[in-house]
Write an enzyme that holds these catalytic residues in place. Structure first.
Site, PDB file in Angstrom:
ATOM      1  N   ASP A 495      48.095  26.626  46.652  1.00 55.52           N
ATOM      2  CA  ASP A 495      48.547  28.018  46.732  1.00 55.52           C
ATOM      3  C   ASP A 495      47.681  28.806  47.720  1.00 55.52           C
ATOM      4  OD1 ASP A 495      50.036  30.270  46.070  1.00 55.52           O
ATOM      5  OD2 ASP A 495      49.665  30.128  43.917  1.00 55.52           O
ATOM      6  N   ASP A 565      58.557  33.259  44.545  1.00 57.51           N
ATOM      7  CA  ASP A 565      58.219  33.526  43.141  1.00 57.51           C
ATOM      8  C   ASP A 565      59.413  34.104  42.397  1.00 57.51           C
ATOM      9  OD1 ASP A 565      55.695  32.551  43.151  1.00 57.51           O
ATOM     10  OD2 ASP A 565      54.691  34.470  43.418  1.00 57.51           O
TER      11      ASP A 565
HETATM   12  C1  DGJ Z   1      51.624  32.348  43.167  1.00 56.39           C
HETATM   13  C2  DGJ Z   1      52.599  31.224  43.010  1.00 56.39           C
HETATM   14  O1  DGJ Z   1      53.707  31.409  43.844  1.00 56.39           O
HETATM   15  C3  DGJ Z   1      52.991  31.104  41.554  1.00 56.39           C
HETATM   16  O2  DGJ Z   1      53.952  30.096  41.379  1.00 56.39           O
HETATM   17  C4  DGJ Z   1      51.760  30.824  40.738  1.00 56.39           C
HETATM   18  O3  DGJ Z   1      51.237  29.571  41.080  1.00 56.39           O
HETATM   19  C5  DGJ Z   1      50.714  31.913  40.957  1.00 56.39           C
HETATM   20  N1  DGJ Z   1      50.449  32.115  42.339  1.00 56.39           N
HETATM   21  C6  DGJ Z   1      49.424  31.560  40.272  1.00 56.39           C
HETATM   22  O4  DGJ Z   1      48.421  32.462  40.516  1.00 56.39           O
END
Ligand code: DGJ
Length: 753
Positions: A495, A565
Site C-alpha cells: 500500500d 477503495d
Molecule cells: C488503503 C487501502 O486501499 C485499503 O484497502 C486498506 O488497505 C487501507 N489502506 C489500510 O490502511
C-alpha cells in the site's frame, strides 16, 4: 545490489524469439553502420545523400519514420498495416507557412530538442553549463540489437549530448515500446529539464481524446472530448502515478465507436510523476508526448552519465475502443506482468480490511479465516494493523515487527490456521511510509522527504520515506526480506497512502537533489525485483489508497492492483468499465463488501454484489461474522460458479456489450476464452422503468460455426431461448434476458460442445 531491473530490451527477451518469420523492422534504405556524424558543417547535399527511412510492422500496424533533408528524425506514418512492398517516402521537413509558423515547429519530429524555434512540446530540454539552452538533435546512426528492436542515435548539432531512441515492436499485437537514453559526453554537467520517452504524431483529422480521471474512491472516470487546438495535459506532480489522471490515452478518429473505427492508444510505464500532453498545433496536426513530468524536474547529468526514460507504449487498431483495449490487455498479460507470458489466474481472496480495519487480533482473524474457507476462498489476507504500535493511523508505520498484544506468538499461529484451512496467506504492508509516532522516525528523522528547516506536511499522519536514499532502500528491502523469510507469506498487499510534499533530498548537493523524482521510483522497482527474485513464490498487489498507483511500470513487478477503495457495486460498474479501457481484468481485484455500503449508503443484495465483482478478479472483503446462512450459501454457490469461468473472465477477450458510461441504466460485459471454447457474460440493470425490457444482447467473439450450450450462473433468459445454438445464433440473433427491478444482475456461460 546486483539485481538488474527490467530496462532494455523493452519486451521480455524470452518473447523476442517468438517473432521469427514475422515481417518486422524492415529497414528500408538503412544500414546499421554509423552515419557520418551530423555536424553544423555538414552540407545539405551530404545530408540529402543519406536519408534513411525506417519501417516497423507488427500486428495490424505500420510505424514509419526517417531522416529529413535537415537531418532531423521525422515521423512519416502511424496507422494500419501498409503493403509489404509499398515504398515509404523519404520525409520532407514541413514548409514555413508564415514566419510565425516555422518549419521546425511544424515538422512532426520523432524526438525534438528544445531549440531552433520549437513552440510545440519538446521531447528533450536541457541547460548546458555555459547557459546555452539550444538543443537541435540530428540523426547519427541506427542499429538493430535483435529482430524486433531498433536503436536510433541522435546528437546535438554541436554539443556532445546524444539520445538513443529505443524501439521494440511486438509482432503479434503491433504494440510498440519506445524509450530514450540521454547521455552527456560534454566535459561539464548538463541539466535535463524535460525528458520524454517518446512523441507520436497524427495528421490533421477530427479526433476524440479518451482519458481517465478521478480522485480517491472515484477513480477510473472515462472522459471523451474532441481534440482542439492547444494542449490537454494529463499528469501527476505527486511523486507517484496518482488517482487524478492515469497514464493512458486513446484517440479515436471521426465516429470511431466501441467496435469499429480507427483508434490510436498508448500507456506510459512510470509510477513517479509523469506527464502526457496531447496537443493540436495551429495546422491541426496532433502530437502526443509522454515521459517524466517536467514540473520541478532537473536531472543533472555529470560528464559520462546517462538518463533512461520510462517506456511509452503505443498501438493502433481499426476495431474501435474495444479492439484497442483487447489488444492492450493481451499485451500486458503476455509481455508486461511479472509472470508473463502465462500469468496464473488470480485466486479468489478474502481481505480483512472492511471487516476489522486496524482491530486485528489472532482470534478475530482466525474466526474470519474459518468463514472465508467455508465459502471456498483460496487466499486469506490480513490487512493493516498487525505491526508496531498500530491502533489507529496515527502510529506504527515504519515499525515492521509483529504487535505482541495482538499476536502474542507472532504470525505463525494465524498462518498455520489459514493454511490448515486450505488457503494461502497474504499480508498488508506500506513500506515507503512512516508515522512520526514510530520508533523508526524517532531514530531516523532525516529519512523522510523534507527540506531542512521547513515544516513536514503530514497526510494521514504520515510522512514519505525517501526511498531514493541507499540506506532507506536497504532498510525497506531488509525488513520485507526478513518478513518473507521468517513467515510463510504467499502475497503482499503493498500500500501507499499519500502523495509527496517537500520533496527534498538534502544529503545531496543542491544541484543533484531533484534526482529524487527518478531514483525513488527506480529504487521501488528494484526492491520489488529483488524481492521477487529472492522469494519467487510471493505475489504482490499494488495499492495506493485504492487505485493511486496503477500503471504499466508497477505492473512489471506486481501481479494485481487494487482499483479503488470504493467497493459500492453500482459505482464499481462504471469504475470497472473505465479501468478496463487500459488494464486487463486479470489484474483488477474486485471485492464484495457489506451492505448498505459505507460510502453511498446504498443497499444491494449479495447476489448483485457478487455478480459485479465476478466480472473481475473476485474477492470478499465483508465482515463475514454478520452474514446470515442464506448470504453465505449464495456467496459459496457463486464462488463455485466463478471458478468454472475464472480463466475466461480473467484472461479472455473482453467485450463491453453495453457500457454503463453511456448513461444507460443497463450494462453488460462478455469475456471469451482465447480458444473460443467458453464465454461468460454478465448483465445489470440499475432501475427498471415503465416495464422496459433488457436490450437483446448480441454476443461477440464466438466461433460462428461451433455449437455452444447456455448455462445460467444467475438469472433467467427468455423462455424461448434455445439450450444450445451456434455461435452465429448467439452473435446474430442474440439473447433476451428476464432482468427487471432495482440493482439486479444476471450471468451466464456458453460452453462449446
Ligand atoms: C488503503 C487501502 O486501499 C485499503 O484497502 C486498506 O488497505 C487501507 N489502506 C489500510 O490502511
Amino acid at each position: 545490489m546486483n539485481v538488474r531491473m527490467k530496462t532494455f530490451p523493452l519486451l521480455k527477451p524470452a518473447l523476442l524469439s517468438v517473432s521469427a518469420g514475422l515481417a518486422f523492422a524492415v529497414l528500408l534504405g538503412a544500414t546499421s553502420e554509423a552515419f557520418a556524424q551530423t555536424t553544423a558543417e555538414q552540407t545539405a547535399a551530404q545530408r540529402a545523400a543519406y536519408q534513411p527511412v525506417f519501417r516497423l510492422d507488427g500486428g495490424n500496424m505500420t510505424y514509419a519514420f526517417g531522416v529529413n533533408e535537415r537531418g532531423e528524425l521525422q515521423q512519416i506514418y502511424w496507422g494500419g498495416k501498409l503493403g509489404a512492398g509499398d515504398a515509404i517516402p523519404t520525409p520532407k521537413a514541413a514548409m514555413e507557412l508564415a514566419s510565425f509558423d516555422n518549419s521546425y515547429n511544424n515538422t512532426p519530429q520523432e524526438y525534438a530538442g528544445w531549440g531552433q524555434g520549437l513552440y510545440m512540446e519538446p521531447a528533450l530540454k536541457v541547460t548546458f553549463a555555459d547557459g546555452n539552452r539550444d538543443l537541435v538533435l540530428h540523426y547519427v546512426s541506427s542499429n538493430k540489437p535483435d529482430e524486433n528492436s531498433l536503436n536510433i542515435v541522435l546528437k546535438d548539432i554541436s554539443r556532445a549530448i546524444t539520445v538513443t531512441l529505443h524501439y521494440t515492436m511486438d509482432p503479434d499485437s503491433g504494440i510498440l515500446a519506445r524509450a530514450a537514453t540521454i547521455e552527456n559526453a560534454e566535459p561539464k554537467a548538463v541539466v535535463v529539464e524535460q525528458a520524454a520517452a517518446a512523441a507520436y504524431s497524427l495528421p490533421p483529422a477530427h479526433y476524440t481524446l479518451n482519458y481517465l480521471s478521478g480522485r480517491w474512491a472515484g477513480e477510473w472516470t472515462l472522459n471523451r472530448e474532441t481534440i482542439k487546438q492547444g494542449q490537454r495535459v494529463l499528469e501527476s506532480r505527486r511523486g507517484s502515478t496518482g488517482h487524478q489522471n492515469n497514464p493512458w490515452f486513446a484517440i479515436g478518429k471521426g465516429d470511431a465507436g466501441e467496435e469499429n473505427g480507427e483508434v490510436w492508444y498508448g500507456a506510459l510505464a512510470w509510477s513517479g510523476s509523469w506527464r502526457i500532453t496531447v496537443e493540436q498545433d495551429a495546422l491541426d496536426k496532433v502530437r502526443v508526448t509522454g515521459g517524466f513530468n517536467p514540473f520541478d524536474f532537473g536531472y543533472t547529468l555529470k560528464p559520462g552519465e546517462r538518463l533512461e526514460t520510462p517506456i511509452f507504449y503505443s498501438g493502433y487498431t481499426h476495431h474501435g475502443y474495444g479492439g484497442a483495449s483487447r489488444s492492450l490487455h493481451r499485451f500486458i498479460r503476455g509481455h508486461v506482468l511479472p509472470q508473463a507470458p502465462n500469468p496464473k489466474t488470480r485466486p479468489v481472496i478474502y481481505n480483512s480490511w472492511e471487516a476489522t480495519e486496524m482491530n486485528v487480533t489472532e482470534p478475530g482473524q482466525e474466526a474470519l479465516a474459518e468463514k472465508a474457507a467455508a465459502l471456498g476462498i483460496d487466499r486469506f489476507i490480513m490487512d493493516d494493523g498487525w505491526f508496531g504500535q498500530r491502533k489507529t493511523d496515527h502510529a506504527g508505520l515504519g515499525d515492521w515487527y509483529v504487535n505482541k498484544e495482538k499476536f502474542p506468538n507472532g504470525l505463525k499461529p494465524l498462518i498455520d490456521k489459514v493454511k490448515s484451512l486450505g488457503m494461502d496467506f497474504g499480508l498488508w504492508v506500506e513500506p515507503e511510509m512512516v508515522n512520526p509516532d514510530s520508533d523508526l522516525y524517532r531514530k531516523h528523522p532525516d529519512w523522510v522527504l523534507n527540506f531542512p528547516g521547513r515544516p513536514r506536511t503530514e497526510q494521514r499522519t504520515q510522512l514519505v520515506l525517501n526511498l531514493a536514499r541507499p540506506d532507506v532502500r536497504a532498510y525497506v528491502f531488509g525488513f520485507l526480506d526478513k518478513l518473507l523469510s521468517e513467515n510463510q507469506i504467499s502475497f503482499l498487499k503493498w500500500d501507499y497512502n499519500r502523495n509527496w510534499s517537500e520533496p527534498g533530498w538534502d544529503q545531496l548537493p543542491g544541484d543533484q537533489q531533484k534526482r529524487v523524482y527518478v531514483e525513488f521510483t527506480r529504487n521501488l522497482y528494484s526492491i520489488l525485483a529483488e524481492l521477487r527474485a529472492k522469494h519467487p513464490g510471493v505475489e504482490i498487489e499494488s495499492c495506493s489508497g485504492g487505485g493511486g498507483r496503477v500503471d504499466l511500470g508497477i505492473l512489471r513487478y506486481t501481479d494485481e492492483v487494487w482499483p479503488s477503495d470504493n467497493t459500492d457495486p453500482l459505482d464499481r460498474l462504471t469504475q470497472q468499465d473505465g479501468f478496463s479501457r487500459a488494464y486487463p481484468v486479470q489484474v483488477m481485484m474486485a471485492w464484495v463488501t457489506d451492505s448498505p455500503h459505507w460510502l453511498n449508503n446504498r443497499a444491494t443484495s449479495v447476489t448483485y454484489r457478487m455478480l459485479v465483482s465476478m466480472q473481475g478478479s473476485l474477492g470478499i472483503g465483508a465482515n463475514l461474522n454478520n452474514w446470515n446462512a442464506e448470504e453465505m450459501a449464495t456467496a459459496k454457490r457463486l464462488i463455485a460458479a466463478y471458478h468454472k469461468v475464472q480463466k475466461t473472465v480473467q484472461q479472455g477477450d473482453l467485450y463491453r456489450l453495453i457500457s454503463p458510461t453511456d448513461g444507460s441504466e443497463f450494462s453488460a460485459t462478455e469475456s471469451v476464452s482465447a480458444d473460443k471454447s467458453q464465454a461468460a457474460f454478465f448483465a445489470f440493470v440499475h432501475s427498471t422503468q415503465e416495464g422496459r425490457s433488457f436490450p437483446r444482447l448480441q454476443l461477440m467473439g464466438l466461433d460462428p460455426a461451433a455449437t455452444y450450450a447456455l448455462t445460467s450462473i444467475e438469472g433467467k433468459a427468455a423462455p424461448d431461448t434455445p439450450a444450445e445454438a451456434t455461435g452465429a445464433w448467439w452473435m446474430n440473433h442474440g439473447i433476451d434476458l428476464m432482468l427487471r427491478g432495482d440493482f439486479q444482475g444476471a450471468a451466464f456461460s456458453l460452453d462449446k460442445k
